[in-house]
Design a protein around this motif. Structure first.
Motif, PDB file in Angstrom:
ATOM      1  N   ILE A  12       0.836  -1.204   0.000  1.00 20.02           N
ATOM      2  CA  ILE A  12       0.000   0.000   0.000  1.00 20.02           C
ATOM      3  C   ILE A  12       0.869   1.252   0.000  1.00 20.02           C
ATOM      4  N   ALA A  13       1.902   1.264   0.819  1.00 21.50           N
ATOM      5  CA  ALA A  13       2.794   2.428   0.865  1.00 21.50           C
ATOM      6  C   ALA A  13       3.457   2.667  -0.483  1.00 21.50           C
ATOM      7  N   ARG A  14       3.937   1.599  -1.110  1.00 19.19           N
ATOM      8  CA  ARG A  14       4.625   1.747  -2.395  1.00 19.19           C
ATOM      9  C   ARG A  14       3.687   2.187  -3.511  1.00 19.19           C
ATOM     10  N   ALA A  15       2.445   1.764  -3.445  1.00 18.24           N
ATOM     11  CA  ALA A  15       1.490   2.092  -4.506  1.00 18.24           C
ATOM     12  C   ALA A  15       0.874   3.473  -4.350  1.00 18.24           C
ATOM     13  N   PHE A  16       0.886   4.009  -3.123  1.00 16.17           N
ATOM     14  CA  PHE A  16       0.182   5.263  -2.873  1.00 16.17           C
ATOM     15  C   PHE A  16       1.112   6.378  -2.389  1.00 16.17           C
ATOM     16  N   GLY A  17       2.228   6.533  -3.074  1.00 16.96           N
ATOM     17  CA  GLY A  17       3.039   7.716  -2.834  1.00 16.96           C
ATOM     18  C   GLY A  17       4.440   7.502  -2.333  1.00 16.96           C
ATOM     19  N   ARG A  18       4.770   6.293  -1.867  1.00 17.76           N
ATOM     20  CA  ARG A  18       6.126   6.055  -1.363  1.00 17.76           C
ATOM     21  C   ARG A  18       6.715   4.823  -2.050  1.00 17.76           C
ATOM     22  N   PRO A  19       7.036   4.932  -3.343  1.00 14.88           N
ATOM     23  CA  PRO A  19       7.487   3.761  -4.111  1.00 14.88           C
ATOM     24  C   PRO A  19       8.762   3.120  -3.597  1.00 14.88           C
ATOM     25  N   GLY A  20       9.577   3.877  -2.868  1.00 16.68           N
ATOM     26  CA  GLY A  20      10.822   3.323  -2.354  1.00 16.68           C
ATOM     27  C   GLY A  20      10.729   2.836  -0.925  1.00 16.68           C
ATOM     28  N   ALA A  21       9.511   2.641  -0.434  1.00 15.24           N
ATOM     29  CA  ALA A  21       9.323   2.234   0.964  1.00 15.24           C
ATOM     30  C   ALA A  21      10.013   0.908   1.259  1.00 15.24           C
ATOM     31  N   THR A  22      10.670   0.855   2.412  1.00 12.60           N
ATOM     32  CA  THR A  22      11.309  -0.384   2.866  1.00 12.60           C
ATOM     33  C   THR A  22      10.604  -0.965   4.084  1.00 12.60           C
ATOM     34  N   GLY A  43      13.726   8.821   5.136  1.00  9.02           N
ATOM     35  CA  GLY A  43      13.497   8.672   6.567  1.00  9.02           C
ATOM     36  C   GLY A  43      12.114   8.124   6.859  1.00  9.02           C
ATOM     37  N   GLU A  44      11.622   8.403   8.039  1.00 13.22           N
ATOM     38  CA  GLU A  44      10.322   7.890   8.481  1.00 13.22           C
ATOM     39  C   GLU A  44       9.299   9.018   8.495  1.00 13.22           C
ATOM     40  N   GLN A  45       8.198   8.822   7.782  1.00 13.58           N
ATOM     41  CA  GLN A  45       7.134   9.819   7.733  1.00 13.58           C
ATOM     42  C   GLN A  45       5.787   9.114   7.666  1.00 13.58           C
ATOM     43  N   ASP A  46       4.746   9.842   8.042  1.00 12.78           N
ATOM     44  CA  ASP A  46       3.400   9.284   7.976  1.00 12.78           C
ATOM     45  C   ASP A  46       2.791   9.526   6.600  1.00 12.78           C
TER      46      ASP A  46
END
Length: 323
Positions: A12-22, A43-46
Motif C-alpha cells: 500500500i505504501a509503495r502504490a500510494f506515494g512512497r514507491p521506495g518504501a522499505t 526517513g520515516e514519515q506518515d
C-alpha cells in the motif's frame, strides 16, 4: 492488519506515494483515511491514504476499505493478490458471478456521492501522487514551490468562483457553495504576503491551469449546473480533506502561522465534517435529479477535473526543472 499480513502495508505504501518504501506499519485512521508510518530513503514519515469509498463511520468498514486498498496496490504494482482477494471469476473453486442486472441494481441503490468517489478514486490518487505534490507532502519542496502552487490555485478559483456566482440564486446549488467557502480573497491575501503587493504582475498560469480555467468557463457558459458541481467537488472537498494536512505540513516547513496559508482556513464554515456531510447529501440529491446519461456525463467531468489537476502538477514540475 499489521499482524495478519504485514507485507500488505508495504504494498500500500509503495502504490500510494512512497514507491521506495522499505517498511510500513498502519498506525492510525480517521473517517477519511488510513495512516501508515513509512520508512524509505527520506526517513520515516506518515502517509495518509484516503478510503476508496469515502468517509467511514463503522468499524466493519475499515477492513473493507483496507482490502480495496490492498487490491488496488496489487494492480498498480503488478502483484498477484492473495487467493482470498482475487476477483470471484479467478478463484479456483469457481465462485459464481452475479446474475445479470445484479451489479446495475447495486449501483442504482448506492448513494451518488459514493458512486462519485468510487468512480474517480484512481484519478484522485493519481493526482495526489503527482511528483510536484509528492515533494510538498514529504517536505522536499521549496518555499517557491509552494508559492507557485498558490498562484495556480488563484487562477483556478478565479474561474471557478465566477462560475459558482452565477448559480447562487439556484436552490439546487445552495448547499454546495455557502459564502464561507469562497477562497479567492484568501488566495489574494496569501499571495500578497508571500510575494508582495505587486503579486498580480508576478504570477502566471502554467498551460494546464489555463486549460483548466478554460474548461470551467466553457461549462459555465453552458450553464450546466452539474458540470460546475463536478469541478466544485474536486476542488473544495479536496481542500477540506487532504488540503488540511497540506496546510499543516507547509506551515511547519516554511514557518507560516496564518498569513500565507489562509486559503486552507475554513473556520467561518463551522464544523468541516458536518459541512462535508451536507455537501455529500447535496450530491446524492443531484444524482437523483439526473437521468442516466447526465449522471454518466457528470462522472466523466469529475474525472476530467482530476486530470486537469494532475496536469497542473506536471507542468509545475517542468517549470521547476527549467527554472
Amino acid at each position: 492488519m499489521n499482524g495478519d499480513h504485514p507485507e500488505d502495508n508495504l504494498l500500500i505504501a509503495r502504490a500510494f506515494g512512497r514507491p521506495g518504501a522499505t517498511a510500513s506499519t498502519m498506525v492510525g485512521l480517521n473517517e477519511e483515511a488510513g495512516i501508515w508510518r513509512v520508512t524509505d530513503a527520506d526517513g520515516e514519515q506518515d502517509l495518509a491514504v484516503a478510503w476508496p469509498s469515502g468517509p467511514i463511520s463503522e468499524r466493519p468498514e475499515i477492513r473493507r476499505e483496507v482490502v480495496v486498498l490492498y487490491k488496488t496496490a496489487c494492480e498498480r504494482l503488478g502483484v498477484t493478490p492473495r487467493e482470498e482477494h482475487k476477483p470471484a471469476a479467478e478463484h479456483s473453486h469457481g465462485t459464481p458471478l452475479p446474475q445479470d442486472g445484479a451489479a446495475d441494481s447495486e449501483a442504482e441503490d448506492k448513494a451518488f456521492s459514493k458512486v462519485i468517489r468510487e468512480t474517480s478514486w484512481s484519478d484522485h490518487s493519481d493526482s495526489e501522487g503527482a511528483g510536484f505534490m509528492d515533494d510538498i507532502m514529504h517536505g522536499r519542496a521549496s518555499r517557491q514551490d509552494y508559492i507557485d502552487l498558490v498562484a495556480q490555485h488563484f487562477f483556478m478559483y478565479e474561474a471557478l468562483e465566477v462560475a459558482a456566482e452565477q448559480l447562487t440564486a439556484d436552490p439546487a446549488f445552495a448547499d454546495f457553495h455557502p459564502a464561507a467557502l469562497v477562497r479567492k480573497s484568501a488566495l489574494e491575501s496569501d499571495l500578497a504576503y508571500l510575494i508582495g503587493d505587486d503579486w498580480r504582475e508576478r504570477i502566471s498560469a502554467v498551460p494546464a491551469t489555463e486549460a483548466y480555467a478554460t474548461r470551467i468557463r466553457e461549462i459555465a457558459a453552458e450553464n450546466w449546473l452539474p458540470g460546475i458541481v463536478a469541478h466544485h467537488y474536486t476542488r473544495y472537498l479536496g481542500d477540506l480533506s487532504g488540503g488540511q494536512m497540506i496546510a499543516k505540513l507547509v506551515a511547519k516547513q516554511h514557518d507560516l502561522a496564518d498569513a500565507g496559508i489562509e486559503f486552507y482556513n475554513f473556520t467561518e464554515l463551522g464544523s468541516i465534517p458536518a459541512f462535508k456531510n451536507t455537501y455529500r447529501a447535496g450530491l446524492d440529491r443531484l444524482g437523483v435529479s439526473m437521468d442516466d446519461a447526465e449522471r454518466k456525463r457528470f462522472l466523466e467531468e469529475v474525472r476530467i477535473a482530476y486530470g486537469f489537476n494532475t496536469a497542473v502538477f506536471v507542468d509545475l514540475s517542468r517549470q521547476k526543472a527549467t527554472a
